[in-house]
Scaffold this active site. Sequence first.
Site, mmCIF file in Angstrom:
data_model
loop_
_atom_site.group_PDB
_atom_site.id
_atom_site.type_symbol
_atom_site.label_atom_id
_atom_site.label_comp_id
_atom_site.label_asym_id
_atom_site.label_seq_id
_atom_site.Cartn_x
_atom_site.Cartn_y
_atom_site.Cartn_z
ATOM 1 N N CYS A 143 -0.001 1.269 7.147
ATOM 2 C CA CYS A 143 -0.698 1.545 5.765
ATOM 3 C C CYS A 143 -1.718 2.294 5.946
ATOM 4 O O CYS A 143 -2.090 3.152 5.283
ATOM 5 C CB CYS A 143 -0.880 0.053 5.049
ATOM 6 S SG CYS A 143 0.643 -0.724 4.637
ATOM 7 N N GLU A 161 0.673 -1.223 0.069
ATOM 8 C CA GLU A 161 0.027 -0.007 0.034
ATOM 9 C C GLU A 161 0.867 1.389 -0.026
ATOM 10 O O GLU A 161 0.501 2.222 -0.964
ATOM 11 C CB GLU A 161 -1.028 0.067 1.260
ATOM 12 C CG GLU A 161 -1.954 -1.018 1.203
ATOM 13 C CD GLU A 161 -1.469 -2.292 2.072
ATOM 14 O OE1 GLU A 161 -2.290 -3.140 2.463
ATOM 15 O OE2 GLU A 161 -0.358 -2.606 2.021
ATOM 16 N N CYS A 175 -2.231 -2.703 7.562
ATOM 17 C CA CYS A 175 -2.047 -2.903 8.836
ATOM 18 C C CYS A 175 -1.952 -1.457 9.206
ATOM 19 O O CYS A 175 -2.369 -0.319 8.578
ATOM 20 C CB CYS A 175 -0.370 -3.231 8.622
ATOM 21 S SG CYS A 175 0.657 -2.027 8.021
#
Length: 165
Positions: free
Chosen positions: A95, A64, A92
């Site tokens: 990101c 990402e 996560c």
Amino acid sequence: MTTTPEAEAALHEKFMRMAIRLSSQNVKKALGGPFGAVIVKDGRLVAKSANKVTTTCDPTAHAEVSAIRLAAKKLNTFDLSGCVIYTSCEPCPMCLGAIYWAKINRVFYGNNQGDAASIGFNDQFIYEELALPMHGRRLTATRILQHEALEAFELWKKSDFKIAY
């Protein structure tokens, strides 16, 4: 031009499949973790990337974040408003923060946190740490030289050249 819900769903699936394909290819070619991301604006591909952590020795080179960097460069802006990100796995915490900072409007994801944890990518400890007060976290953080550090903030407040982001 209006699109039907079916056409819109087909477009979302097309870009999600692209992100999933990137994640699989990354594993097959031994280039990094099983993650891929695609950024789209107005129905057009802007950027795509797989996870590059191990090949670049950069712990922030998640799919990402790498795709966001490419999209920002291609569009020549740090504001990715109007963009959509398709990612093979639920982002996560890092990101997700990057997605918010980039002002991306929507996220589509395939696998979730539990799926990632089941293969060794468990971010739960980060969520738990963020919920704690600074003094209760495992990572020791000590504030020093606050007055000297504030100088840059004062300069920013007075600057005629600042660009809000």
